[in-house]
Motif scaffolding. Structure first.
Motif, short mmCIF file in Angstrom:
data_model
loop_
_atom_site.label_atom_id
_atom_site.label_comp_id
_atom_site.label_asym_id
_atom_site.label_seq_id
_atom_site.Cartn_x
_atom_site.Cartn_y
_atom_site.Cartn_z
N PRO A 506 0.78 -1.20 0.07
CA PRO A 506 0.14 0.02 0.05
C PRO A 506 0.93 1.23 0.12
CG PRO A 506 -0.97 -1.57 1.68
CD PRO A 506 0.56 -2.23 1.25
N LYS A 507 1.98 1.15 0.86
CA LYS A 507 2.91 2.41 0.88
C LYS A 507 3.40 2.76 -0.54
CE LYS A 507 5.50 5.41 2.68
NZ LYS A 507 4.74 6.41 3.57
N LEU A 508 3.75 1.52 -1.40
CA LEU A 508 4.26 1.89 -2.89
C LEU A 508 3.29 2.19 -3.73
CD1 LEU A 508 6.31 -1.33 -3.34
CD2 LEU A 508 7.32 0.97 -3.05
N LYS A 509 1.88 1.81 -3.49
CA LYS A 509 0.73 2.27 -4.40
C LYS A 509 0.50 3.68 -4.16
CE LYS A 509 -1.32 -0.96 -6.63
NZ LYS A 509 -1.07 -2.04 -6.10
N GLU A 510 0.70 4.18 -2.75
CA GLU A 510 0.29 5.62 -2.45
C GLU A 510 1.58 6.61 -3.32
OE1 GLU A 510 0.54 6.13 1.76
OE2 GLU A 510 1.71 8.06 1.50
N MET A 511 2.71 5.90 -3.26
CA MET A 511 3.67 6.78 -3.87
C MET A 511 3.66 6.75 -5.28
SD MET A 511 7.07 5.32 -1.78
CE MET A 511 8.37 6.36 -2.56
N GLU A 512 2.96 5.50 -6.02
CA GLU A 512 2.85 5.50 -7.34
C GLU A 512 2.05 6.65 -7.72
OE1 GLU A 512 1.72 1.71 -8.44
OE2 GLU A 512 1.19 2.41 -10.70
N ASN A 513 0.91 7.11 -6.99
CA ASN A 513 -0.21 8.09 -7.47
C ASN A 513 0.66 9.38 -7.28
OD1 ASN A 513 -1.99 6.30 -7.88
ND2 ASN A 513 -2.77 6.18 -5.70
N THR A 514 1.16 9.48 -6.15
CA THR A 514 1.94 11.01 -6.14
C THR A 514 2.74 11.23 -7.38
OG1 THR A 514 2.05 10.35 -3.79
CG2 THR A 514 3.11 12.24 -4.28
N PHE A 515 3.78 10.15 -7.50
CA PHE A 515 4.70 10.55 -8.53
C PHE A 515 3.96 10.66 -9.92
CE2 PHE A 515 7.96 8.31 -5.76
CZ PHE A 515 8.69 9.48 -5.31
N ALA A 516 2.86 9.83 -10.14
CA ALA A 516 2.18 9.77 -11.34
C ALA A 516 1.75 11.43 -11.74
CB ALA A 516 1.37 9.02 -11.41
N THR A 517 1.12 11.80 -10.75
CA THR A 517 0.53 13.32 -10.83
C THR A 517 1.62 14.28 -11.04
OG1 THR A 517 -0.71 12.77 -8.86
CG2 THR A 517 -0.67 15.02 -9.58
N LYS A 518 2.75 14.03 -10.47
CA LYS A 518 4.01 14.82 -10.44
C LYS A 518 4.47 14.78 -11.89
CE LYS A 518 7.32 16.61 -7.10
NZ LYS A 518 8.13 15.95 -5.76
N GLY A 598 8.01 -1.02 -10.39
CA GLY A 598 8.75 -2.32 -10.71
C GLY A 598 9.00 -3.30 -9.35
N LEU A 599 9.14 -2.79 -8.26
CA LEU A 599 9.25 -3.68 -7.08
C LEU A 599 7.91 -4.50 -6.90
CD1 LEU A 599 11.39 -1.61 -4.54
CD2 LEU A 599 12.12 -3.68 -5.66
N GLN A 600 6.77 -3.80 -7.00
CA GLN A 600 5.70 -4.67 -6.65
C GLN A 600 5.44 -5.79 -7.37
OE1 GLN A 600 1.91 -1.71 -6.63
NE2 GLN A 600 3.38 -0.04 -6.92
N LYS A 601 6.14 -6.00 -8.51
CA LYS A 601 5.78 -7.06 -9.48
C LYS A 601 6.56 -8.21 -8.83
CE LYS A 601 5.93 -4.33 -13.61
NZ LYS A 601 7.08 -3.67 -14.40
N PHE A 602 7.44 -7.97 -7.71
CA PHE A 602 8.30 -9.04 -7.14
C PHE A 602 7.65 -9.24 -5.75
CE2 PHE A 602 11.17 -7.32 -10.31
CZ PHE A 602 11.56 -8.17 -11.07
N VAL A 603 6.69 -8.82 -5.17
CA VAL A 603 6.24 -8.77 -3.94
C VAL A 603 5.33 -10.31 -3.90
CG1 VAL A 603 4.73 -8.22 -1.94
CG2 VAL A 603 6.28 -6.38 -3.35
N GLN A 604 5.80 -11.40 -3.31
CA GLN A 604 4.96 -12.45 -3.31
C GLN A 604 3.82 -12.45 -2.34
OE1 GLN A 604 6.19 -14.89 -5.34
NE2 GLN A 604 7.36 -13.24 -6.01
N PRO A 605 3.19 -13.41 -2.36
CA PRO A 605 1.64 -13.49 -1.60
C PRO A 605 2.12 -13.48 0.03
CG PRO A 605 1.68 -15.53 -3.34
CD PRO A 605 3.11 -14.68 -3.33
N ASP A 606 3.25 -13.82 0.45
CA ASP A 606 3.69 -13.69 1.80
C ASP A 606 4.18 -12.39 2.38
OD1 ASP A 606 6.12 -13.41 0.42
OD2 ASP A 606 7.09 -15.35 1.56
N ASN A 607 3.76 -11.37 1.29
CA ASN A 607 4.35 -9.87 1.39
C ASN A 607 5.71 -9.64 1.44
OD1 ASN A 607 1.60 -8.84 1.51
ND2 ASN A 607 1.43 -9.44 3.44
#
Length: 884
Positions: A506-518, A598-607
């Motif tokens: 979720p932290k990465l998701k949040e950053m993704e939105n911020t950076f996208a706007t920027k 990029g990193l989100q793609k590597f997060v496994q089901p165990d977080n």
DNA sequence: GTGCTCACG
DNA sequence: ACGTACGTGAGCACC
């Protein structure tokens, strides 16, 4: 007379020389039963097979030099004066090469007082008059002067199996000269490797310019009086004799008293019987295989009977006291997620295999796998441990990991492929690509017997090569590097990878939105400024906008167009507001695509993210990290550093704890160079960069050091570690090359031990062909003998840097192993999660932090004993961001 | 697949 | 005269 006749001429000495150094790294692996080295012989023959196939000559000749004195030494007694002696290991192969050529039906020849060049020139000339096509193979460029419409000169590049063809057109294209003018060029510039002088200060560029104007050396001197007064004119006049002498020396004799007729050179083809015996004597398995003759079946790998790995087989295995080889075959390159496709266990006589993994639930097998008294061999311990872990099995008792040993013996064997290692030892085992195919065709064979047979072959190769490879390791004094560092480390790394680091998506998701706007904001601004929309991520399109539309000055070009890299853009910042915007855009876009998304793609089901450390890749002994790379998570700029907030401990009330070595590479340098001043600085715990600044700027105290001086001194310290050049340093800190050179000179005066180290290590590399670290990790540097200035210089810098970077890598590896043991011994819950070259990152319960703050630095700074202390700094916090 | 760019030590 | 810092991995554009 004959349009279809073709003569192949080979410069035996220069090709042998190149062949020898091309395979210098495997020198000790290529020894026949009589103890004679065969590496050059092998490489020469390999080249020969390719050439014969490509050229299909009707006539062949390999020319050799006859001895030390030639008509050229009579003209100029220092000719080839400073050339290194031919190594003994090559000398002993030269007669063998001639012998082999005889068996291959190829004429060999040498002539007293003449070099191979002259024999080749003479025969090429004869053949041309007879209207034959001629191909010349040589390791050095001197022969390119012979190129004509009928004569092609092929010069070996990168080893001996590839060549660059010199036709008159190609020479024209490369140098702007005719082949004949190459002689004039060499006359003007001399030849450092043959040790004859030319005209002072005239190099290739100047020589070519002069020849384009005046045609030849003679032409130049006819017009020298008409030239404008200049240094060049003075040098030309002063060195006139040298120019003419050097031209003579460079000229290949086309009319040497060679007692050969073209008819003597007819290519006879192989004498199968003699060649077969010869290959057997030389242990050339690869060539024997190609000969299509029946072979000793005991050594034949083709068919191995594989029995079922079932309960009965397991019973036999667990009862046995023999060593077993274990093959756990994964498919794909990520063993944390990709499937296992086969399993095979062998004692060298019986081979038991299966594709049914239910067998891994067998308790007896499980117990045997984890029994450290049951000795096992394999290829890639870390991968095997990780794969078995997924099936609930532990592995212990591994003593031979062929992957690690192959890499320690030669860091170039870093393709993680058992077939490729086997080929180095002349054993024909398919590589992964050869067996499974590549690209879309990559697949596991449908017939499980085919697969199991491949695994059995692998097991056999491991058995066959174990003693030989371990003996080599011992010869190289690398056995403790293997036993005490790399093999234990592979288990530590497996644990780290399996444990994984927790990431808050979720932290990465949040950053993704911020950076996208920027990003879209900056994007719009750039379009406005540029007056059009384009892809900012395309260097090509960006180049057009900056350098054509906005007409900014071009600072640097790449092979394909304008360079738009940071250092270029930095220089253009005040020319247009769009430049800063592009820089900002680039920065954020990089963070967004590589890290946030990029990193989100590597997060496994165990977080968690489970990286893979490549333990056998780098040339220096460092680790590398892939899928994803967790060793380059941003830290230098704050926007990027935010990423680290997403890396957290796996439990509440735990923290991230990090510990890093302070200036470990410079401390290593102080140790191995023995430099007193540098050692003193570390022993007294001075600020090393300030101390360096004080010394190189000639100040009395560090109080006088300004921040800028310290910055420059710091850059110089880094430069020293990298194998410094004045140009590199000047680029890095934005000073002139002269100033940089002065810095370096002053540095070496202040730290004479460092200077001595740099000189000695290059000399060592030249004499031994490799350099090594404090733990005897080796890196071979064949390029140290290169004739090419750039290639050779690169090898020299590598010789200086590798022992430093590599020893630092050795040190942290020891620390990691000791640390893991200590955590276990102290029964701490803390986990070692990551390694980033000079730091270790842990997760631990908050309550353990005070313990770690004492324990970790003490383990790290006592990993090895150097002549200077090691210093460790620690930090901790709720996230990786705060642990710094 | 290669080249460019840029993230880290 | 030559053209340079050492060691990595990944994403994107472009062929």
């Amino acid at each position: 007379m004959s349009k279809n006749k073709k003569l192949l001429l080979i410069d035996g000495n220069s090709v042998s020389f190149r062949a020898f150094f091309a395979m210098h790294n495997v020198l000790d692996k290529f020894v026949n039963g009589d103890g004679i080295h065969t590496n050059a012989l092998y490489a020469f023959n390999n080249m020969l097979e390719i050439i014969l196939k490509d050229e299909k000559p009707t006539h062949t000749l390999v020319a050799f030099d006859a001895g030390k004195t030639t008509f050229r030494t009579k003209m100029f007694d220092e000719y080839k004066g400073t050339r290194d002696k031919t190594p003994q290991e090559l000398m002993e192969q030269l007669p063998l090469i001639q012998e082999m050529l005889n068996y291959r039906g190829i004429k060999t020849y040498q002539l007293p007082d003449y070099e191979a060049d002259d024999i080749i020139g003479t025969m090429a000339h004869k053949a041309q008059l007879d209207d034959m096509d001629v191909t010349i193979i040589t390791g050095d460029r001197d022969l390119t002067q012979l190129a004509t419409d009928k004569i092609t000169v092929k010069v070996n590049v990168k080893g001996v199996t590839e060549t660059e063809s010199y036709t008159p057109e190609h020479v024209k294209e490369k140098l702007g000269l005719t082949p004949k003018q190459i002689i004039d060029m060499k006359g003007l510039m001399g030849d450092a490797s043959d040790h004859y002088p030319g005209v002072e200060k005239v190099g290739e560029k100047t020589a070519i310019k002069l020849l384009n104007q005046y045609g030849s050396v003679e032409g130049i001197y006819e017009h020298v009086d008409e030239m404008k007064k200049s240094k060049l004119k003075e040098h030309l006049i002063n060195d006139k004799d040298k120019a003419f002498l050097s031209k003579k020396l460079a000229t290949i004799d086309l009319d040497a008293p060679v007692s050969l007729n073209l008819s003597d050179l007819e290519y006879q083809g192989d004498n199968q019987e003699q060649l077969l015996q010869f290959y057997q004597k030389m242990n050339f398995r690869t060539f024997l295989d190609r000969m299509d003759v029946p072979q000793d079946s005991a050594e034949d790998l083709k068919e191995i009977k594989v029995q079922a790995l079932d309960e009965a087989a397991i019973e036999k295995i667990v009862q046995s006291d023999k060593v077993h080889t274990l093959i756990v075959e994964g498919f794909g390159n990520n063993y944390h997620i990709d499937p296992i496709v086969g399993l095979l266990i062998s004692d060298g006589t019986d081979f038991y295999g299966t594709v049914d993994f239910a067998i891994l639930e067998n308790e007896k097998l499980k117990a045997w796998l984890s029994d450290s008294t049951k000795e096992k061999y394999l290829f890639d311990n870390k991968a095997t441990v990780a794969l078995l872990h997924r099936y609930g099995c532990d592995l212990s008792g591994v003593t031979f990991d062929m992957l690690l040993v192959a890499y320690l013996l030669d860091t170039n064997d870093n393709k993680q492929d058992i077939g490729l290692v086997a080929k180095n030892y002349n054993i024909n085992l398919p590589s992964e690509e050869e067996f499974y195919g590549k690209g879309v065709k990559k697949a596991v064979p449908e017939d499980e017997n085919v697969l199991l047979n491949f695994l059995a072959q692998k097991a056999k190769v491991i058995f066959d090569l174990k003693d030989k490879m371990m003996a080599e390791l011992k010869d190289n004094d690398q056995d403790s590097l293997y036993d005490e560092i790399e093999l234990p480390l592979s288990n530590v790394l497996a644990e780290m990878e399996i444990k994984g680091i927790t990431v808050e998506v979720p932290k990465l998701k949040e950053m993704e939105n911020t950076f996208a706007t920027k990003l879209s904001e900056i994007e719009q601004k750039i379009y406005q400024e540029a007056g059009k929309e384009f892809n900012i991520n395309s260097p090509k399109q960006l180049g057009v906008v900056l350098f054509e539309d906005l007409k900014l000055p071009v600072i640097k070009k790449t092979k394909t167009g304008y360079s738009t890299s940071v250092d270029v853009l930095e220089k253009l910042k005040d020319k247009s507001p769009v430049v800063q915007m592009v820089l900002d855009y680039r920065q954020i876009s990089k963070i967004q695509s590589t890290y946030v998304v990029g990193l989100q793609k590597f997060v496994q089901p165990d977080n968690k993210i489970h990286t893979i450390y490549l333990q056998t890749l780098t040339q220096t002994g460092r680790l590398s990290s892939i899928e994803p790379n967790l060793q380059n998570i941003p830290i230098r700029i704050d926007e990027g550093k935010q990423i680290r907030k997403a890396f957290v401990p796996q439990h509440k009330d735990w923290e991230i704890f990090s510990a890093d070595y302070s200036q470990v590479e410079l401390r290593v340098l102080a140790h191995i160079s023995g430099d007193e001043h540098m050692q003193e600085a570390f022993n007294e715990d001075y600020d090393i960069h300030a101390h360096t600044a004080m010394r190189i700027f000639g100040l009395d105290s560090t109080d006088e050091v300004t921040p800028n001086m310290r910055r420059q001194a710091k850059a110089t310290n880094f430069g020293i570690v990298y194998g410094i050049s004045d140009y590199g340093l000047s680029q890095n800190i934005g000073i002139s090359r002269k100033q940089a050179a002065a810095f370096i000179e002053s540095y070496f005066e202040q730290y004479p031990g460092v200077k001595k180290y740099m000189d000695d290590i290059v000399k060592y590399a030249r004499e031994n062909g490799y350099v090594e670290t404090i733990m005897h990790r080796r890196r071979y540097l064949p390029d140290i003998h290169s004739k090419n200035f750039n290639v050779r210089n690169f090898a020299q810098r590598t010789a200086m840097n590798t022992p430093i970077q590599g020893s630092a890598a050795d040190i942290i590896k020891v620390a990691m192993i000791n640390m893991q043991k200590m955590l276990e011994k102290e029964k701490l819950q803390a986990n070692l999660l990551l390694q980033v070259h000079d730091e270790m990152i842990f997760e631990a319960p908050k309550s353990e932090i005070p313990t770690l703050e004492k324990l970790v630095p003490s383990v790290m700074d006592s990993a090895v004993r150097l002549d200077v202390p090691l210093k460790v700094e620690t930090a901790h916090g709720k996230t990786w961001y705060e642990a710094k």
